[in-house]
Scaffold this active site. Sequence first.
Site, PDB file in Angstrom:
ATOM      1  N   HIS A   1      -3.310  -5.304  -2.427  1.00  0.00           N
ATOM      2  CA  HIS A   1      -2.992  -6.240  -1.337  1.00  0.00           C
ATOM      3  C   HIS A   1      -2.547  -7.595  -1.898  1.00  0.00           C
ATOM      4  O   HIS A   1      -1.741  -8.287  -1.286  1.00  0.00           O
ATOM      5  CB  HIS A   1      -4.207  -6.442  -0.421  1.00  0.00           C
ATOM      6  CG  HIS A   1      -4.557  -5.222   0.373  1.00  0.00           C
ATOM      7  ND1 HIS A   1      -3.622  -4.538   1.121  1.00  0.00           N
ATOM      8  CD2 HIS A   1      -5.728  -4.559   0.547  1.00  0.00           C
ATOM      9  CE1 HIS A   1      -4.204  -3.515   1.720  1.00  0.00           C
ATOM     10  NE2 HIS A   1      -5.486  -3.491   1.373  1.00  0.00           N
TER      11      HIS A   1
ATOM     12  N   HIS B   1      -7.165  -0.761  -5.309  1.00  0.00           N
ATOM     13  CA  HIS B   1      -6.569  -0.745  -3.968  1.00  0.00           C
ATOM     14  C   HIS B   1      -6.560  -2.157  -3.382  1.00  0.00           C
ATOM     15  O   HIS B   1      -5.520  -2.640  -2.919  1.00  0.00           O
ATOM     16  CB  HIS B   1      -7.359   0.198  -3.054  1.00  0.00           C
ATOM     17  CG  HIS B   1      -7.007   0.066  -1.596  1.00  0.00           C
ATOM     18  ND1 HIS B   1      -6.112   0.904  -0.976  1.00  0.00           N
ATOM     19  CD2 HIS B   1      -7.410  -0.827  -0.653  1.00  0.00           C
ATOM     20  CE1 HIS B   1      -5.981   0.526   0.294  1.00  0.00           C
ATOM     21  NE2 HIS B   1      -6.768  -0.514   0.520  1.00  0.00           N
ATOM     22  N   GLU B   2      -7.708  -2.813  -3.396  1.00  0.00           N
ATOM     23  CA  GLU B   2      -7.781  -4.167  -2.836  1.00  0.00           C
ATOM     24  C   GLU B   2      -6.837  -5.103  -3.602  1.00  0.00           C
ATOM     25  O   GLU B   2      -6.214  -5.991  -3.016  1.00  0.00           O
ATOM     26  CB  GLU B   2      -9.218  -4.697  -2.866  1.00  0.00           C
ATOM     27  CG  GLU B   2     -10.223  -3.904  -2.035  1.00  0.00           C
ATOM     28  CD  GLU B   2      -9.830  -3.732  -0.569  1.00  0.00           C
ATOM     29  OE1 GLU B   2      -9.033  -4.522  -0.057  1.00  0.00           O
ATOM     30  OE2 GLU B   2     -10.322  -2.783   0.061  1.00  0.00           O
TER      31      GLU B   2
ATOM     32  N   THR C   1     -13.332   1.961  -9.242  1.00  0.00           N
ATOM     33  CA  THR C   1     -12.084   1.442  -9.823  1.00  0.00           C
ATOM     34  C   THR C   1     -10.935   1.595  -8.833  1.00  0.00           C
ATOM     35  O   THR C   1     -10.086   0.717  -8.698  1.00  0.00           O
ATOM     36  CB  THR C   1     -11.752   2.169 -11.147  1.00  0.00           C
ATOM     37  OG1 THR C   1     -12.859   2.019 -12.031  1.00  0.00           O
ATOM     38  CG2 THR C   1     -10.514   1.592 -11.805  1.00  0.00           C
TER      39      THR C   1
ATOM     40  N   ASP D   1      -1.877  -1.360   3.843  1.00  0.00           N
ATOM     41  CA  ASP D   1      -2.664  -0.127   3.866  1.00  0.00           C
ATOM     42  C   ASP D   1      -1.818   1.020   4.401  1.00  0.00           C
ATOM     43  O   ASP D   1      -0.927   0.827   5.215  1.00  0.00           O
ATOM     44  CB  ASP D   1      -3.889  -0.292   4.776  1.00  0.00           C
ATOM     45  CG  ASP D   1      -4.989  -1.083   4.108  1.00  0.00           C
ATOM     46  OD1 ASP D   1      -5.314  -0.781   2.945  1.00  0.00           O
ATOM     47  OD2 ASP D   1      -5.530  -1.998   4.758  1.00  0.00           O
TER      48      ASP D   1
HETATM   49 ZN   LIG Z   1      -6.691  -1.964   2.060  1.00  0.00          ZN
END
Ligand SMILES: [Zn+2]
Length: 227
Positions: A165, A161-162, A156, A171
């Site tokens: 973006h 996190h992705e 999760t 990052d």
């Molecule tokens: Zn990343």
Amino acid sequence: MRLRMPLSVLSAAGLSLTALGLGAAPAGAAEAPLAPAADSYAAYAGSSEEAAANRAFFEAVLKSVAEKRAADPTGAAAVTVVYNASQAPTFATQIARSAQIWNSSVSNVRLQAGTSGADFSYYEGNDSRGSYASTDGHGSGYIFLDYAQNRTYNSTRVTAHETGHVLGLPDHYSGPCSELMSGGGPGPSCTNAYPNSTERSRVNQLWANGFAAALDKAEKALEKSGR
Ligand SMILES: [Zn+2]
């Protein structure tokens, strides 16, 4: 079907065609479960050299949202970003949870599931580079979720996190576990899947006043980086 944005609308918004890659043809219908070939990517655990890929991905999402907003200028103040999760069935729960986490964390942008007219897609598979956000050769954004990495790290957290973006966050691998965008930096034991207060405000600021402001800010960041 993707709607093309009229040039007059672009001009009125003061947008750069080159930066948006609007000269490129829209991506074809992706019926195959394979992820498009990545021209550059931003990994869950990787180097800061991938920052350019993060920006390219964010721009691709913004471009898609902008096209739809232009077609429907009477849309609500909060921007809705539509995602297609049909090519990543293994991660359906994590993707839905990520959307829920982000929607409960920020107010100026909303993630919504949908298969037609999606602004970006999730894909799954095996890739030695791990999970990443990327753009295909046609300027469309997608998130790739790697099986092995999602077994090693909290799935999760990887997905949220992705998805960060998508909302414009870069990052920051040196950050602590309390930071979502530190990704794999704090190691596999980190299970936090929520953005911290700084990350929440950053996303809200980025999307304040709708997509035009977010696009403008993304372009300014690009100019600074000299791309
Ligand atoms: Zn990343």
